[in-house]
Write an enzyme that holds these catalytic residues in place. Structure first.
Site, PDB file in Angstrom:
ATOM      1  N   SER A   7       0.830  -1.200   0.000  1.00 49.78           N
ATOM      2  CA  SER A   7       0.000   0.000   0.000  1.00 49.78           C
ATOM      3  C   SER A   7       0.869   1.257   0.000  1.00 49.78           C
ATOM      4  CB  SER A   7      -0.912   0.002   1.226  1.00 49.78           C
ATOM      5  OG  SER A   7      -1.541   1.259   1.331  1.00 49.78           O
ATOM      6  N   HIS A  32      -1.240  -1.166  -4.214  1.00 46.70           N
ATOM      7  CA  HIS A  32      -2.524  -0.752  -3.640  1.00 46.70           C
ATOM      8  C   HIS A  32      -2.501   0.752  -3.395  1.00 46.70           C
ATOM      9  CE1 HIS A  32      -6.236  -1.659  -1.390  1.00 46.70           C
ATOM     10  NE2 HIS A  32      -5.822  -0.787  -0.483  1.00 46.70           N
ATOM     11  N   ASP A  34      -4.585   3.864  -1.931  1.00 41.01           N
ATOM     12  CA  ASP A  34      -5.676   4.233  -1.023  1.00 41.01           C
ATOM     13  C   ASP A  34      -6.088   5.685  -1.203  1.00 41.01           C
ATOM     14  OD1 ASP A  34      -6.127   1.892   0.647  1.00 41.01           O
ATOM     15  OD2 ASP A  34      -4.084   2.196   1.370  1.00 41.01           O
ATOM     16  N   MET A  36      -8.470   8.639  -0.080  1.00 40.61           N
ATOM     17  CA  MET A  36      -9.312   9.058   1.050  1.00 40.61           C
ATOM     18  C   MET A  36      -9.721  10.508   0.885  1.00 40.61           C
ATOM     19  SD  MET A  36      -7.060   7.479   4.120  1.00 40.61           S
ATOM     20  CE  MET A  36      -6.462   5.785   4.079  1.00 40.61           C
ATOM     21  N   HIS A  65      -8.205   1.705  -4.281  1.00 43.95           N
ATOM     22  CA  HIS A  65      -9.191   1.528  -3.208  1.00 43.95           C
ATOM     23  C   HIS A  65      -9.791   2.885  -2.875  1.00 43.95           C
ATOM     24  CE1 HIS A  65      -9.752   0.292   1.326  1.00 43.95           C
ATOM     25  NE2 HIS A  65     -10.902   0.482   0.715  1.00 43.95           N
ATOM     26  N   MET A  67     -11.845   5.175  -0.842  1.00 47.70           N
ATOM     27  CA  MET A  67     -12.535   5.421   0.434  1.00 47.70           C
ATOM     28  C   MET A  67     -13.089   6.834   0.356  1.00 47.70           C
ATOM     29  SD  MET A  67      -9.745   3.574   2.876  1.00 47.70           S
ATOM     30  CE  MET A  67      -8.496   3.694   1.608  1.00 47.70           C
ATOM     31  N   MET A 139     -12.139  -5.407   4.636  1.00 43.93           N
ATOM     32  CA  MET A 139     -11.321  -4.535   5.498  1.00 43.93           C
ATOM     33  C   MET A 139     -11.123  -5.223   6.845  1.00 43.93           C
ATOM     34  SD  MET A 139     -10.420  -1.956   3.762  1.00 43.93           S
ATOM     35  CE  MET A 139      -9.545  -1.183   5.123  1.00 43.93           C
ATOM     36  N   PHE A 145      -6.530   4.755   8.070  1.00 45.98           N
ATOM     37  CA  PHE A 145      -5.129   4.913   8.472  1.00 45.98           C
ATOM     38  C   PHE A 145      -4.355   3.603   8.311  1.00 45.98           C
ATOM     39  CE2 PHE A 145      -7.782   7.836  10.779  1.00 45.98           C
ATOM     40  CZ  PHE A 145      -7.129   9.052  10.597  1.00 45.98           C
ATOM     41  N   GLY A 147      -1.122   1.122   9.567  1.00 38.45           N
ATOM     42  CA  GLY A 147      -0.475   0.807  10.844  1.00 38.45           C
ATOM     43  C   GLY A 147      -1.388   0.379  11.972  1.00 38.45           C
ATOM     44  N   ASP A 173      -7.314  -6.227   3.716  1.00 37.59           N
ATOM     45  CA  ASP A 173      -6.590  -4.952   3.843  1.00 37.59           C
ATOM     46  C   ASP A 173      -6.627  -4.454   5.283  1.00 37.59           C
ATOM     47  OD1 ASP A 173      -5.523  -2.426   3.462  1.00 37.59           O
ATOM     48  OD2 ASP A 173      -7.155  -1.701   2.190  1.00 37.59           O
ATOM     49  N   GLY A 195       0.770  -2.483   4.034  1.00 37.53           N
ATOM     50  CA  GLY A 195       1.348  -1.148   3.988  1.00 37.53           C
ATOM     51  C   GLY A 195       2.581  -1.030   4.841  1.00 37.53           C
ATOM     52  N   SER A 196       2.365  -0.812   6.137  1.00 40.57           N
ATOM     53  CA  SER A 196       3.493  -0.568   7.031  1.00 40.57           C
ATOM     54  C   SER A 196       4.421  -1.783   7.118  1.00 40.57           C
ATOM     55  CB  SER A 196       2.999  -0.167   8.418  1.00 40.57           C
ATOM     56  OG  SER A 196       1.992  -1.038   8.852  1.00 40.57           O
TER      57      SER A 196
END
Ligand code: DX5
Ligand code: ZN
Length: 212
Positions: A7, A32, A34, A36, A65, A67, A139, A145, A147, A173, A195-196
């Site tokens: 991500s 990916h 994201d 937002m 994705h 959002m 999800m 967010f 992490g 995810d 992601g993280s």
């Protein structure tokens, strides 16, 4: 074969090109992205212009994705920017007709269509669309967010989606690491967003390999 979709949200934006190349060379097949809007979720990330720039420097499959509260309004901008797959949230939609129309629109434009459910939304909420979509995004954290910690309730959803006759891919995810990723793969997931776990490590290749 399970795929890993790092991500971009957790990448280093002062060194984005190198970070993307790093995960590409590290074995990722998808990226990916994201989006937002600060309304559907309490955070703002990035839009179509940055995706367009990214699409010029990578061959990774661009997994967008959304959002956002009005995915039908924004979808075309991301298609024009190079999206391969656009996933939107069932919670952002107000009628069966609008959901079907957006799925059809994405297909007419030549991109894949995904539907996502938040942790509090049951698989049942999307059952009428399962024959029409290319991917279900489960999800495993509240969207907004990177992490956060994995919510194990998502495993039952993955199992339920996997047990039925299906043509869609199942993607998960949020909070994915070697341990939670393994549980998701055992439950039947096809695509792991991370992601993280991937970007916050020195050795991205090793992290991606640990998920496969
Ligand atoms: C959360 C995003 C995720 C996020 C995952 O709203 O949809 O894609 O980047 O980040 P990690 O893997 O750090 O939980
Ligand atoms: Zn995401």
């Amino acid at each position: 074969m399970v795929k890993v979709a790092p991500s971009v949200l957790s990448a280093d934006f002062t060194d984005l090109k190198n970070d993307i190349k790093d995960v590409e060379q590290g074995g990722a097949k998808w990226l990916h992205y994201d989006v937002m809007d600060g309304h559907f979720v309490p955070n703002i990330s990035f839009g179509a212009d940055i995706l367009k720039q990214i699409s010029k420097i990578t061959d990774l499959y661009l997994d967008v994705h959304l959002m956002v509260s009005d995915p039908a309004f924004y979808a075309d901008r991301f298609i024009a920017a190079g999206a391969d797959l656009i996933t939107f949230h069932i919670e952002a939609m107000d009628s069966v007709e609008s959901i079907k129309a957006l799925i059809d629109h994405l297909h007419e434009k030549g991109v894949k269509a995904g539907l996502s459910i938040k942790p509090g939304t049951k698989v049942d909420a999307i059952k009428n669309f399962l024959d029409d979509i290319d991917l279900v995004l489960v999800m495993s954290v509240e969207p907004g967010f990177g992490g956060q910690s994995f919510m194990s309730g998502s495993l039952d959803k993955i199992r339920a989606l996997n047990e039925r006759e299906h043509q869609y891919l199942i993607e998960v995810d949020g909070g994915i690491n070697a341990e939670t990723g393994k549980s998701c793969v055992e439950a039947g997931v096809d695509v792991l967003v991370a992601g993280s776990y991937v970007f916050n490590a020195e050795d991205r290749k090793e992290r991606i390999a640990s998920l496969l």
